[in-house]
Design a protein around this motif. Structure first.
Motif, PDB file in Angstrom:
ATOM      1  N   CYS A 118       6.068   9.548   1.274  1.00 39.71           N
ATOM      2  CA  CYS A 118       4.920  10.423   0.530  1.00 39.71           C
ATOM      3  C   CYS A 118       5.316  11.780   0.350  1.00 39.71           C
ATOM      4  CB  CYS A 118       3.425   9.846   1.112  1.00 39.71           C
ATOM      5  SG  CYS A 118       3.093   8.262   1.226  1.00 39.71           S
ATOM      6  N   GLY A 147       2.109   2.331  -3.562  1.00 38.69           N
ATOM      7  CA  GLY A 147       1.172   2.572  -4.255  1.00 38.69           C
ATOM      8  C   GLY A 147       0.875   4.190  -3.867  1.00 38.69           C
ATOM      9  N   THR A 148       0.766   4.309  -2.612  1.00 34.26           N
ATOM     10  CA  THR A 148       0.649   5.526  -1.903  1.00 34.26           C
ATOM     11  C   THR A 148       1.501   6.626  -2.449  1.00 34.26           C
ATOM     12  OG1 THR A 148      -0.615   4.832   0.022  1.00 34.26           O
ATOM     13  CG2 THR A 148       0.067   7.073  -0.049  1.00 34.26           C
ATOM     14  N   TRP A 204       0.867  -1.239   0.127  1.00 37.88           N
ATOM     15  CA  TRP A 204      -0.057   0.107   0.122  1.00 37.88           C
ATOM     16  C   TRP A 204       0.734   1.248  -0.023  1.00 37.88           C
ATOM     17  CZ3 TRP A 204       0.412   3.731   3.686  1.00 37.88           C
ATOM     18  CH2 TRP A 204       1.333   3.507   4.703  1.00 37.88           C
ATOM     19  N   LEU A 205       2.093   1.409   0.820  1.00 35.83           N
ATOM     20  CA  LEU A 205       2.900   2.459   0.566  1.00 35.83           C
ATOM     21  C   LEU A 205       3.554   2.468  -0.498  1.00 35.83           C
ATOM     22  CD1 LEU A 205       3.838   4.724   2.382  1.00 35.83           C
ATOM     23  CD2 LEU A 205       5.718   3.053   3.448  1.00 35.83           C
ATOM     24  N   THR A 260       1.464   7.486  -5.928  1.00 31.48           N
ATOM     25  CA  THR A 260      -0.006   8.516  -6.100  1.00 31.48           C
ATOM     26  C   THR A 260       0.525   9.839  -5.704  1.00 31.48           C
ATOM     27  OG1 THR A 260      -1.627   7.037  -5.681  1.00 31.48           O
ATOM     28  CG2 THR A 260      -2.381   9.033  -5.028  1.00 31.48           C
TER      29      THR A 260
END
Length: 190
Positions: A101, A43-44, A40-41, A47
């Motif tokens: 991020c 992908g985040t 998930w990280l 993004t």
């Protein structure tokens, strides 16, 4: 040489794209092996990178007249290099998702800003009858070393670790960009 800004920028892109594309190879290993976070990280962070690029493109794209475009474009690449290095710093595990991020936003912001300035400058300053050739050389120069660079990034990530790849890859882009700012044609690009 009147077009020194063009040739030096294509050369820097050929070498610099290798270093920032190490992020695509090294980030999953950094996330999983060093910080024990899930996919998930990755992908985040991707993004966040895209959102930064969108924001940079919109902000620069809305400006009617930009002054000192060469310096502004190269400063945006310095931001990209510095942010890439920052991902490789030894962050406390609890802070790493925010750092990855946040840095990814700035990487995208720098690349988006550079991209809009670069394409605009090419369209304005390259004679129309030569644009096809110049855009082709630009595309070739920007991507010609990627296969070698991505292979080496994978080997180096396995050998030296993903944090090292971010530190070195971002540092290489930062130094290449800083050296490009030494070129008068880049600094005088308005």
């Amino acid at each position: 040489m009147a077009s020194s800004w063009l040739w030096i920028s294509i050369a820097i892109a050929a070498l610099g794209n290798i270093s920032i594309d190490a992020m695509d190879i090294s980030l999953p290993k950094l996330v999983q092996d060093t910080y024990h976070a899930g996919v998930w990280l990755v992908g985040t962070a991707g993004t966040a990178n895209a959102l930064g690029a969108i924001v940079g493109s919109i902000i620069i794209g809305q400006r009617r007249q930009l002054r000192r475009r060469g310096i502004l474009a190269y400063l945006s690449l310095l931001l990209t290099g510095g942010s890439t290095m920052a991902i490789g710093f030894p962050w406390p595990t609890v802070w790493f998702p925010w750092a990855a991020c946040g840095c990814s936003v700035f990487i995208g912001l720098g690349l988006g800003t550079f991209g809009v300035i670069w394409v605009t400058v090419l369209q304005e300053l390259v004679p129309e009858e030569k644009q096809g050739r110049v855009f082709s050389i630009d595309a070739l120069g920007s991507s010609c070393l990627l296969p070698i660079g991505l292979s080496l990034a994978g080997l180096a990530t396995d050998r030296f670790g993903p944090s090292w790849m971010f530190l070195v890859g971002g540092g290489v882009l930062f130094l290449l960009t800083a050296s490009g700012l030494l070129v008068r044609g880049v600094r005088q690009l308005d």
